[in-house]
Design an enzyme around this catalytic site. Structure first.
Site, PDB file in Angstrom:
ATOM      1  N   LEU A 227       0.472  -1.631   0.067  1.00 26.00           N
ATOM      2  CA  LEU A 227       0.075  -0.110   0.056  1.00 26.00           C
ATOM      3  C   LEU A 227       1.021   1.391  -0.031  1.00 26.00           C
ATOM      4  O   LEU A 227       1.710   1.516   0.946  1.00 26.00           O
ATOM      5  CB  LEU A 227      -0.397   0.094   1.486  1.00 26.00           C
ATOM      6  CG  LEU A 227      -2.037  -1.124   1.347  1.00 26.00           C
ATOM      7  CD1 LEU A 227      -2.635  -1.495   2.539  1.00 26.00           C
ATOM      8  CD2 LEU A 227      -1.904  -1.198   0.142  1.00 26.00           C
ATOM      9  N   ASP A 228       0.985   1.808  -1.075  1.00 18.86           N
ATOM     10  CA  ASP A 228       1.738   2.486  -1.541  1.00 18.86           C
ATOM     11  C   ASP A 228       1.662   4.145  -0.511  1.00 18.86           C
ATOM     12  O   ASP A 228       0.140   4.048  -0.750  1.00 18.86           O
ATOM     13  CB  ASP A 228       1.867   2.641  -2.403  1.00 18.86           C
ATOM     14  CG  ASP A 228       2.784   4.136  -3.012  1.00 18.86           C
ATOM     15  OD1 ASP A 228       3.758   4.116  -2.603  1.00 18.86           O
ATOM     16  OD2 ASP A 228       2.629   5.007  -3.493  1.00 18.86           O
TER      17      ASP A 228
END
Length: 561
Positions: A227-228
């Site tokens: 999850l950037d």
């Protein structure tokens, strides 16, 4: 699935959640019926991750994923159980992190058939760039056109709104002005750049769209999902707009969904922040991220070897609490980004951080800065290959390699799952031509290679690349063969003096590992007694009272009781 509906209600309230529940429930039921690749449950000592770009290796007229597969088969497959493919979607900037279409593969890289082919040989981590989307994406283009379906997909704000409390990872403004096709001017929230438009998760239909992307990735073989920039997802004016409770609730929802649809899929949060904030993404240990990046590790190991003093690293590592039965740390030293400095603020005095930055700049490193609430700037990250970060330009290759391997011994021996960046196992140096070409400091550590060029260097025994590749491969192989490196096996950090970083791994006195690093450029005597097997050489060793370590030498010793 009632618990997922309850999670939605916690984010939006029951009335708003109901608007998307029927559609979401249908997507989940369909996804559960889809055949998914069988996933490994949890992790073990064999799990070492490679971080790489999909266009890392290139051949004339061939998709880069096909060329990567050749390199992987020949040089990397035995080392790495998991490949983190950095964003391989069509993009407009930031080397992939400004995604134009979440569901397409960049034509340069290939297509979904190439991803599927690679996924049969290794487990793949996908980047889920969930905070923002490209200004050149269809979603934002439709917003600019005035399409009512996309009217509330992005966060509009009056330009005079006081946003001084907002945490800024970049020196650019929070808001960027855009002109709609009808001539209206709007100020839109852009945390990272004017080309990266933050999604408005206050709109439940945005969340529904992004869940659709998440399920698409699971269907297409993603076993790890990163999850950037996830900490910035929810915005509340007057707050820091980072780590807000609704952000945590959305991540918990993502975990609920992957465990419902394809249990064994691992959620990893990327939050380059101080340790206490970072580990908050574990939730209660079973309801949020499975893994969090161990962000203090890269700058701490760099500082430790740079200063020849392990006191700060020892103190920090001694205070790390075990992640829990259902979570673990994602350990790394280098990545596609720079070496972040915020995670060591509060661990290392600010004047020491600034001194380190100054010294590295003198040696050719680049630096990116962040804007503070008082409009001053502070160094945010150091842009440099990890090999060059650890060394002066005047050092010889023998010393350069010793420091580099010692740093990676620390990485590979700590509790957690280790990840190694492609430039590290290739022994890469700073790419100044890349910086000049792109104008981006981060390009210094993002060099791409022609297949014939990199193979020539890797197969020539005398090159630094070849030496580092062979030595680091050997360490990885030894780690993967030793069950005491399982991420769940307890770790104890030892006090052995400021020039030593030492730890043990084991569950009882009958079987344990003692790992000792001399992080100084001089011989050091260490108190140690007992009978051991040297895992690096296989020889039996007996120590009475002390052992002398050469500069940057490390020992992996297994008790032979």
């Amino acid at each position: 699935m009632e618990y997922i509906k309850q999670r939605l209600s916690a984010i939006y309230g029951e009335s708003e959640a109901q608007k998307i529940w029927t559609g979401l429930r249908g997507k989940l039921l369909k996804a559960k019926q889809t055949h998914h690749k069988e996933r490994k449950q949890r992790w073990d000592e064999k799990d070492v991750v490679l971080i790489t770009y999909s266009d890392q290796f290139q051949e004339e007229g061939k998709p880069t994923l096909a060329t990567f597969e050749k390199v992987f088969d020949r040089y990397l497959a035995d080392n790495f159980e998991i490949v983190h493919l950095l964003p391989f979607y069509p993009y407009s900037s930031d080397d992939g992190f400004s995604v134009m279409d979440y569901k397409k593969v960049n034509p340069i890289a290939g297509d979904w058939g190439d991803i599927e082919k690679l996924s049969k040989k290794t487990r793949i981590m996908f980047d889920y760039v969930c905070n923002h989307i490209s200004a050149k994406s269809d979603w934002f283009k439709e917003y600019i056109k005035g399409n009512p379906e996309y009217a509330d997909f992005f966060t509009e704000m009056d330009q005079d709104t006081d946003l001084s409390a907002v945490t800024r990872p970049r020196p650019t403004p929070v808001l960027t002005k855009f002109k709609l096709e009808d001539g209206t001017e709007k100020y839109i929230w852009t945390t990272f750049s004017e080309d990266q438009i933050d999604l408005n998760f206050k709109n439940p239909f945005v969340l529904l769209k992004m869940i659709d992307v998440l399920l698409f990735y699971v269907e297409h073989g993603a076993e790890y999902i990163r999850l950037d920039a996830v900490g910035f997802m929810w915005k509340e004016v007057g707050s820091t707009c980072i780590h807000l409770e609704k952000t945590h609730q959305i991540i918990k929802l993502f975990r609920d969904i992957v465990e419902e649809v394809a249990k064994g899929t691992v959620i990893i949060t990327e939050t380059n922040v101080p340790h206490e904030d970072n580990i908050s993404y574990f939730g209660n240990g079973s309801d949020e991220a499975h893994m969090v990046y161990q962000f203090p590790l890269p700058p701490l190991v760099l500082y430790t070897i740079n200063r020849g003093n392990g006191s700060a690293l020892t103190q920090w590592a001694r205070n790390i609490q075990p992640a829990g039965d259902e979570t673990t740390f994602f350990n790394f030293l280098a990545s596609h980004d720079g070496i972040g400095l915020n995670p060591i603020r509060g661990i290392i005095p600010e004047e020491e951080i600034l001194a380190l930055v100054s010294e590295l700049k003198e040696e050719g490193a680049k630096v990116n800065y962040k804007k503070n609430p008082d409009n001053t700037q502070s160094p945010y990250e150091i842009n440099v290959t990890y090999l060059d970060a650890l060394n002066k330009r005047s050092d010889d290759d023998d010393l350069r390699m010793k420091r580099f391997l010692s740093a990676h011994s620390i990485l590979l021996s700590l509790q957690g799952v280790p990840a190694i960046y492609i430039q590290s196992i290739l022994g890469s140096r700073n790419d100044y031509d890349g910086v000049a070409k792109t104008g981006m400091n981060r390009s210094i550590n993002r060099q791409k290679y022609r297949l014939e060029e990199i193979e020539a260097e890797l197969t020539k025994p005398s090159t630094l690349r070849s030496k580092i590749y062979r030595e680091l491969t050997n360490i990885i192989q030894i780690r993967k063969a030793e069950h005491l490196f399982h991420p769940d096996v307890p770790m104890e950090v030892l006090e052995k003096g400021e020039k030593i970083f030492a730890l043990t791994r084991g569950t009882d006195s009958r079987e344990s590992l003692t790992i000792i690093h001399n992080i100084a450029n001089e011989p050091v005597d260490v108190e140690l007694s007992g009978e051991f097997i040297n895992l690096m050489t296989g020889e039996d060793l007996i120590f009475i009272n002390t052992v002398t370590l050469d500069p940057y030498q490390f020992l992996w010793l297994k008790s032979s009781n």
